[in-house]
Design a protein around this motif. Sequence first.
Motif, PDB file in Angstrom:
ATOM      1  N   ALA A   1      -4.799   0.917  -2.909  1.00 51.02           N
ATOM      2  CA  ALA A   1      -5.426  -0.171  -2.150  1.00 51.02           C
ATOM      3  C   ALA A   1      -5.766  -1.363  -3.041  1.00 51.02           C
ATOM      4  CB  ALA A   1      -6.685   0.331  -1.450  1.00 51.02           C
TER       5      ALA A   1
ATOM      6  N   ARG B   1      -0.203   4.399  -2.073  1.00 50.80           N
ATOM      7  CA  ARG B   1      -1.511   4.193  -1.424  1.00 50.80           C
ATOM      8  C   ARG B   1      -2.560   3.604  -2.373  1.00 50.80           C
ATOM      9  NH1 ARG B   1      -1.404   6.316   3.644  1.00 50.80           N
ATOM     10  NH2 ARG B   1       0.249   7.786   4.081  1.00 50.80           N
TER      11      ARG B   1
ATOM     12  N   PHE C   1       0.832  -1.202   0.000  1.00 50.19           N
ATOM     13  CA  PHE C   1       0.000   0.000   0.000  1.00 50.19           C
ATOM     14  C   PHE C   1       0.869   1.254   0.000  1.00 50.19           C
ATOM     15  CE2 PHE C   1      -2.539   3.212   2.334  1.00 50.19           C
ATOM     16  CZ  PHE C   1      -3.634   3.290   1.499  1.00 50.19           C
TER      17      PHE C   1
END
Length: 168
Positions: free
Chosen positions: A51, A49, A44
Amino acid sequence: TTLIAFSLVRPINLKQFSRDVLRFVAVGGFVGAGAMAFLYGLVFLATGRNARLARSGLTIFMALFSVVVFWHIYSVKLIYPRTMIKHFKLTLLGVGMAILTIIGLYILPDLFDFTPLNLRTWGLIALVLLASAGGMEVLMNDGSAGQTLPELVSDTEPETGYDHGVTG
Protein backbone atom coordinates in the motif's frame (compact mmCIF):
# COMPACT_ATOMS: atom_id res chain seq x y z
CA THR A 1 -3.37 29.93 -11.17
CA THR A 2 -0.42 31.57 -9.42
CA LEU A 3 1.35 31.97 -12.77
CA ILE A 4 -1.78 33.59 -14.24
CA ALA A 5 -2.19 35.89 -11.20
CA PHE A 6 1.34 37.22 -11.63
CA SER A 7 0.86 37.56 -15.41
CA LEU A 8 3.61 35.03 -16.14
CA VAL A 9 1.30 33.09 -18.48
CA ARG A 10 -2.11 33.88 -19.86
CA PRO A 11 -4.97 31.43 -20.39
CA ILE A 12 -6.48 30.72 -23.78
CA ASN A 13 -9.65 32.51 -24.81
CA LEU A 14 -12.68 30.25 -24.66
CA LYS A 15 -15.53 30.90 -27.05
CA GLN A 16 -18.17 29.70 -24.57
CA PHE A 17 -16.49 30.09 -21.19
CA SER A 18 -18.99 28.49 -18.82
CA ARG A 19 -19.72 25.49 -21.04
CA ASP A 20 -16.05 24.88 -21.85
CA VAL A 21 -14.84 25.37 -18.27
CA LEU A 22 -17.52 23.14 -16.74
CA ARG A 23 -16.89 20.48 -19.36
CA PHE A 24 -13.14 20.63 -18.81
CA VAL A 25 -13.48 20.43 -15.03
CA ALA A 26 -15.89 17.49 -15.26
CA VAL A 27 -13.84 15.60 -17.85
CA GLY A 28 -10.53 16.28 -16.09
CA GLY A 29 -12.00 15.34 -12.73
CA PHE A 30 -13.59 12.10 -13.87
CA VAL A 31 -10.63 11.01 -15.99
CA GLY A 32 -8.19 11.89 -13.22
CA ALA A 33 -10.22 10.16 -10.50
CA GLY A 34 -10.75 7.07 -12.62
CA ALA A 35 -7.09 6.91 -13.58
CA MET A 36 -5.99 7.34 -9.95
CA ALA A 37 -8.29 4.59 -8.69
CA PHE A 38 -7.18 2.26 -11.49
CA LEU A 39 -3.49 3.02 -10.95
CA TYR A 40 -3.71 2.53 -7.20
CA GLY A 41 -5.29 -0.90 -7.63
CA LEU A 42 -2.87 -1.85 -10.38
CA VAL A 43 0.26 -0.86 -8.43
CA PHE A 44 -1.13 -2.37 -5.21
CA LEU A 45 -1.64 -5.74 -6.89
CA ALA A 46 1.53 -5.60 -9.02
CA THR A 47 3.75 -4.96 -5.98
CA GLY A 48 2.48 -7.71 -3.71
CA ARG A 49 -0.15 -5.58 -1.95
CA ASN A 50 2.32 -2.86 -0.97
CA ALA A 51 0.00 0.00 0.00
CA ARG A 52 2.82 2.46 0.75
CA LEU A 53 4.34 1.95 -2.71
CA ALA A 54 0.89 2.28 -4.30
CA ARG A 55 0.33 5.58 -2.46
CA SER A 56 3.77 6.82 -3.51
CA GLY A 57 3.06 5.90 -7.13
CA LEU A 58 -0.25 7.70 -6.91
CA THR A 59 1.47 10.82 -5.58
CA ILE A 60 3.84 10.85 -8.55
CA PHE A 61 0.94 10.25 -10.93
CA MET A 62 -1.01 13.17 -9.43
CA ALA A 63 1.97 15.47 -9.96
CA LEU A 64 2.32 14.35 -13.58
CA PHE A 65 -1.42 14.44 -14.30
CA SER A 66 -1.52 17.99 -12.94
CA VAL A 67 1.06 18.92 -15.56
CA VAL A 68 -1.07 17.27 -18.27
CA VAL A 69 -4.05 19.36 -17.12
CA PHE A 70 -1.88 22.52 -17.01
CA TRP A 71 -0.69 21.82 -20.55
CA HIS A 72 -4.20 21.07 -21.78
CA ILE A 73 -5.33 24.51 -20.60
CA TYR A 74 -2.71 26.05 -22.86
CA SER A 75 -3.34 23.75 -25.87
CA VAL A 76 -0.23 21.67 -25.21
CA LYS A 77 -1.27 18.07 -25.70
CA LEU A 78 0.83 15.12 -24.59
CA ILE A 79 -0.57 13.00 -27.41
CA TYR A 80 0.25 15.69 -30.02
CA PRO A 81 4.03 16.19 -29.68
CA ARG A 82 4.08 19.09 -32.16
CA THR A 83 2.05 21.19 -29.71
CA MET A 84 4.79 20.61 -27.15
CA ILE A 85 7.34 22.03 -29.58
CA LYS A 86 5.13 24.96 -30.60
CA HIS A 87 4.59 25.95 -26.96
CA PHE A 88 8.09 25.07 -25.82
CA LYS A 89 8.24 27.46 -22.86
CA LEU A 90 5.01 26.09 -21.39
CA THR A 91 6.19 22.54 -22.03
CA LEU A 92 9.44 23.28 -20.24
CA LEU A 93 7.59 24.96 -17.37
CA GLY A 94 5.40 21.89 -16.90
CA VAL A 95 8.38 19.53 -16.99
CA GLY A 96 10.21 21.74 -14.49
CA MET A 97 7.27 21.79 -12.08
CA ALA A 98 6.99 18.00 -12.24
CA ILE A 99 10.72 17.49 -11.71
CA LEU A 100 10.80 19.83 -8.70
CA THR A 101 7.82 18.05 -7.17
CA ILE A 102 9.35 14.62 -7.66
CA ILE A 103 12.76 15.73 -6.38
CA GLY A 104 11.07 17.07 -3.25
CA LEU A 105 9.48 13.68 -2.64
CA TYR A 106 12.81 11.89 -3.01
CA ILE A 107 14.73 14.41 -0.86
CA LEU A 108 12.20 14.36 2.02
CA PRO A 109 10.60 10.91 1.84
CA ASP A 110 9.75 10.72 5.55
CA LEU A 111 7.93 14.04 5.49
CA PHE A 112 5.68 12.79 2.66
CA ASP A 113 5.57 9.12 3.76
CA PHE A 114 7.06 8.39 0.34
CA THR A 115 8.69 5.17 -0.85
CA PRO A 116 11.04 5.37 -3.86
CA LEU A 117 9.40 3.73 -6.86
CA ASN A 118 10.65 0.67 -8.68
CA LEU A 119 10.84 0.45 -12.47
CA ARG A 120 7.58 -1.51 -12.73
CA THR A 121 5.68 1.22 -10.90
CA TRP A 122 7.20 3.96 -13.10
CA GLY A 123 6.10 1.97 -16.16
CA LEU A 124 2.55 1.59 -14.87
CA ILE A 125 2.41 5.31 -14.12
CA ALA A 126 3.58 6.12 -17.66
CA LEU A 127 0.97 3.83 -19.23
CA VAL A 128 -1.90 5.17 -17.14
CA LEU A 129 -0.76 8.77 -17.71
CA LEU A 130 -0.72 8.33 -21.49
CA ALA A 131 -4.10 6.60 -21.41
CA SER A 132 -5.61 9.34 -19.26
CA ALA A 133 -4.19 12.09 -21.52
CA GLY A 134 -5.70 10.29 -24.50
CA GLY A 135 -8.98 9.82 -22.64
CA MET A 136 -9.17 13.52 -21.86
CA GLU A 137 -8.55 14.36 -25.50
CA VAL A 138 -11.25 11.96 -26.72
CA LEU A 139 -13.83 13.15 -24.19
CA MET A 140 -13.07 16.83 -24.83
CA ASN A 141 -13.66 16.25 -28.56
CA ASP A 142 -17.17 14.79 -28.35
CA GLY A 143 -16.12 11.18 -27.97
CA SER A 144 -13.55 10.90 -30.75
CA ALA A 145 -9.91 11.75 -31.09
CA GLY A 146 -10.83 12.98 -34.57
CA GLN A 147 -7.30 12.49 -35.82
CA THR A 148 -5.76 10.04 -38.23
CA LEU A 149 -2.10 9.07 -38.01
CA PRO A 150 -1.05 11.57 -40.73
CA GLU A 151 -2.89 14.34 -38.87
CA LEU A 152 -1.14 13.43 -35.62
CA VAL A 153 2.30 13.94 -37.13
CA SER A 154 1.42 16.93 -39.32
CA ASP A 155 2.51 20.52 -38.67
CA THR A 156 -1.02 21.70 -37.94
CA GLU A 157 -2.63 21.48 -34.54
CA PRO A 158 -5.87 19.57 -34.00
CA GLU A 159 -9.02 21.66 -34.15
CA THR A 160 -10.53 21.70 -30.66
CA GLY A 161 -12.47 24.94 -30.74
CA TYR A 162 -9.88 26.69 -28.60
CA ASP A 163 -7.82 29.69 -29.58
CA HIS A 164 -4.40 28.27 -30.47
CA GLY A 165 -2.79 31.69 -30.58
CA VAL A 166 -1.28 31.31 -27.12
CA THR A 167 2.23 32.58 -26.85
CA GLY A 168 4.55 30.35 -24.99
